[in-house]
Design a protein around this motif. Structure first.
Motif, mmCIF file in Angstrom:
data_model
loop_
_atom_site.group_PDB
_atom_site.id
_atom_site.type_symbol
_atom_site.label_atom_id
_atom_site.label_comp_id
_atom_site.label_asym_id
_atom_site.label_seq_id
_atom_site.Cartn_x
_atom_site.Cartn_y
_atom_site.Cartn_z
ATOM 1 N N VAL A 1 0.825 -1.215 0.000
ATOM 2 C CA VAL A 1 0.000 0.000 0.000
ATOM 3 C C VAL A 1 0.855 1.258 0.000
ATOM 4 N N GLY A 2 2.100 1.158 0.472
ATOM 5 C CA GLY A 2 2.993 2.311 0.442
ATOM 6 C C GLY A 2 2.627 3.374 1.462
ATOM 7 N N PRO A 3 3.353 4.480 1.466
ATOM 8 C CA PRO A 3 3.142 5.525 2.471
ATOM 9 C C PRO A 3 1.803 6.238 2.357
ATOM 10 N N GLU A 4 1.164 6.185 1.185
ATOM 11 C CA GLU A 4 -0.116 6.870 1.005
ATOM 12 C C GLU A 4 -1.308 6.000 1.397
ATOM 13 N N GLY A 5 -1.084 4.696 1.595
ATOM 14 C CA GLY A 5 -2.175 3.795 1.931
ATOM 15 C C GLY A 5 -2.273 3.553 3.423
ATOM 16 N N SER A 6 -3.105 2.587 3.794
ATOM 17 C CA SER A 6 -3.261 2.254 5.208
ATOM 18 C C SER A 6 -3.679 0.791 5.331
ATOM 19 N N VAL A 7 -3.243 0.174 6.426
ATOM 20 C CA VAL A 7 -3.649 -1.188 6.765
ATOM 21 C C VAL A 7 -4.151 -1.164 8.203
ATOM 22 N N GLU B 1 5.618 -7.073 17.173
ATOM 23 C CA GLU B 1 7.077 -7.147 17.284
ATOM 24 C C GLU B 1 7.707 -7.541 15.948
ATOM 25 N N ASN B 2 7.106 -8.490 15.234
ATOM 26 C CA ASN B 2 7.662 -8.916 13.946
ATOM 27 C C ASN B 2 7.593 -7.804 12.910
ATOM 28 N N VAL B 3 6.476 -7.097 12.849
ATOM 29 C CA VAL B 3 6.326 -6.018 11.873
ATOM 30 C C VAL B 3 7.313 -4.894 12.171
ATOM 31 N N PRO C 1 3.964 3.920 10.105
ATOM 32 C CA PRO C 1 2.954 4.989 10.211
ATOM 33 C C PRO C 1 1.623 4.670 9.551
ATOM 34 N N ALA C 2 1.600 3.690 8.643
ATOM 35 C CA ALA C 2 0.353 3.386 7.932
ATOM 36 C C ALA C 2 -0.408 2.226 8.564
ATOM 37 N N TRP C 3 0.073 1.744 9.723
ATOM 38 C CA TRP C 3 -0.534 0.541 10.309
ATOM 39 C C TRP C 3 -1.234 0.860 11.609
#
Length: 355
Positions: free
Chosen positions: A145-151, A166-168, A177-179
């Motif tokens: 998704v990159g910096p402009e997306g979100s999860v 911890e893994n991420v 920042p997108a999570w």
């Protein structure tokens, strides 16, 4: 509070090596302090180290000094004190996914790759994920998704969520920042994300009973959005497909599985390897129709008896055709994860950052 005087170091005492900075694996360029490096010998035996000032990699065949790698190009060949040569490479995402400490089972790279393709995870996409497990797929989604997306990930178990976080963070070198990670049930959390209008482009589910989440997924998905789920058994697959059809606002579901067969390459001895990654799970996708618009019903010639009510409701066919019984992990042979395994995974993640 005033600083207390520190006791003088014992003469001759060796001070501990300074802690290496946290650096993500998602980068290229020369090796630097804090980078993870994968060392492969002539027999392709792999060792992963984290570069530290004055650090050393010890084996029964000699010592390799980390200073030989700091500043060297990715892919360089180095020798240890006994003349043993190593190819040094930064681990790839697939290497990290297969080797990372875990509590819950992971989605293997062959399936993660297809989720990104057939789920159409594009830069800038808003993705809602449920069943975060150990964070392997989450990492792939965040990269896509990159910096402009979100999860936004939803996990029922707090202990699984801690391992995933911890893994991420180990992969990216810190919080992404997108999570966003929420603890709870999908049916409870998802509606809060879109109280007024659909808020996500893609829904990706890896859970025991995805059919229970179809209604909530339909609420938050934009028109034309993709619903994708990963399931382990044919009974889960059947029940989810029927739930999508019964909802009425999803296109005809499409399902498949994949097998990866590696090949042995040595001179004239070119043949399949003796081992392969066969069945890991099924993937199922469907598209959200325009809200309030019924999907077209596919014209089919069903197999005789496939829709007979007495067969669908027969106890031997529980799970097929959208039957309504309650399910537990034991119904698909899922084994529980012992608390000590999760503690060990967390310990290995944290210690591995400085190895």
């Amino acid at each position: 509070m005033t600083d207390q005087p520190q006791p003088a170091a014992h003469p001759g005492a060796q001070e501990p090596a300074p802690r290496a900075p946290k650096r993500g694996l998602d980068r290229t360029g020369p090796f630097a302090l804090g980078d993870k490096v994968q060392l492969a010998d002539s027999k392709n035996r792999l060792h992963t180290i984290t570069l530290k000032p004055g650090g050393e990699f010890h084996s029964h065949r000699g010592v390799l000094h980390h200073d030989q790698l700091i500043g060297a190009e990715d892919g360089t060949v180095v020798e240890n004190t006994h003349g043993i040569r190593y190819q040094a490479l930064r681990p790839l995402y697939a290497d990290y996914m297969l080797a990372m400490p875990r509590g819950a089972a992971i989605i293997y790279p062959k399936d993660s790759a297809q989720i990104l393709m057939w789920g159409d995870i594009f830069p800038g996409a808003r993705v809602l994920e449920a069943g975060v497990g150990s964070g392997g797929l989450t990492t792939a989604l965040l990269r896509a998704v990159g910096p402009e997306g979100s999860v936004h990930s939803i996990e029922r178990r707090e202990d699984f969520a801690e391992v995933a976080r911890e893994n991420v963070e180990t992969f990216f070198g810190g919080p992404h920042p997108a999570w966003e990670l929420s603890i709870g049930d999908f049916q409870d959390v998802a509606p809060t994300l879109a109280p007024d209008e659909p808020a996500v482009d893609r829904v990706v589910l890896d859970m025991l009973a995805p059919w229970e989440c179809v209604d909530s997924a339909a609420e938050v998905l934009v028109s034309g959005g993709v619903f994708l789920c990963y399931v382990a058994t044919v009974t889960q697959l059947s029940r989810t497909a029927e739930a999508l059809r019964d909802h009425g606002e999803f296109t005809e579901p499409y399902a498949w599985e994949s097998f990866v067969r590696p090949w042995h390459l040595e001179g004239l001895a070119v043949r399949p390897e003796h081992r392969m990654n066969a069945h890991t799970g099924f993937l199922l996708t469907a598209r959200r129709t325009a809200h309030g618009q019924q999907a077209l019903t596919r014209v089919t010639r069903p197999a005789p008896g496939s829709r007979l009510e007495e067969e669908l409701n027969h106890p031997d066919n529980e799970g097929f055709g959208g039957s309504g019984g309650e399910w537990g992990p034991q119904d698909i042979g899922e084994r529980g994860v012992a608390p000590r395994k999760l503690k060990r995974a967390l310990r290995d993640i944290r210690q591995g950052r400085d190895r």
